[in-house]
Design a protein around this motif. Sequence first.
Motif, PDB file in Angstrom:
ATOM      1  N   SER A  54     -30.001  18.772 -16.453  1.00 53.19           N
ATOM      2  CA  SER A  54     -29.657  18.196 -15.316  1.00 53.19           C
ATOM      3  C   SER A  54     -30.254  17.013 -15.247  1.00 53.19           C
ATOM      4  O   SER A  54     -29.789  15.838 -14.858  1.00 53.19           O
ATOM      5  N   ASN A  55     -31.620  16.870 -16.000  1.00 50.61           N
ATOM      6  CA  ASN A  55     -32.030  15.324 -16.006  1.00 50.61           C
ATOM      7  C   ASN A  55     -31.286  14.434 -16.764  1.00 50.61           C
ATOM      8  O   ASN A  55     -31.095  13.352 -16.379  1.00 50.61           O
ATOM      9  N   GLU A  58     -28.223  13.570 -15.016  1.00 51.72           N
ATOM     10  CA  GLU A  58     -28.362  12.420 -13.736  1.00 51.72           C
ATOM     11  C   GLU A  58     -28.780  11.102 -14.276  1.00 51.72           C
ATOM     12  O   GLU A  58     -28.344  10.072 -13.869  1.00 51.72           O
ATOM     13  N   HIS A  62     -26.837   7.655 -13.699  1.00 50.76           N
ATOM     14  CA  HIS A  62     -27.435   6.657 -12.607  1.00 50.76           C
ATOM     15  C   HIS A  62     -28.696   5.785 -13.075  1.00 50.76           C
ATOM     16  O   HIS A  62     -29.244   5.002 -12.445  1.00 50.76           O
ATOM     17  N   THR A  65     -33.635   9.785 -12.690  1.00 49.60           N
ATOM     18  CA  THR A  65     -33.738  10.989 -12.506  1.00 49.60           C
ATOM     19  C   THR A  65     -35.066  11.430 -11.825  1.00 49.60           C
ATOM     20  O   THR A  65     -36.061  10.485 -11.897  1.00 49.60           O
TER      21      THR A  65
END
Length: 90
Positions: A54-55, A58, A62, A65
């Motif tokens: 998930s990190n 992200e 973007h 994180t």
Amino acid sequence: MFRVWGKVFKSNRLIKDITIENPSKDMTRTAKVYQALHDMCYELDLQVPIWLDSNKREFIRHDKTRFYQDNFIEGIDFDFLEFQVIEEDM
């Protein structure tokens, strides 16, 4: 210049922050990211967090994180560590 901003939050308040710079032209972006995280954690006297899937997702989307308790092996005394790229080599 490659720069990242690390911020430590507790109870929705910024309690520590640091900017890490890496002027090296020889390192890859990935190497700079991992080195910056390592240097930031050293300066803030924190353990280096584990990158979960998930990190990674992200961060790819973007350039930012957040690392929560799940990312650390030992207990932490803050809510999360935010890691953000603020300047990249052109």
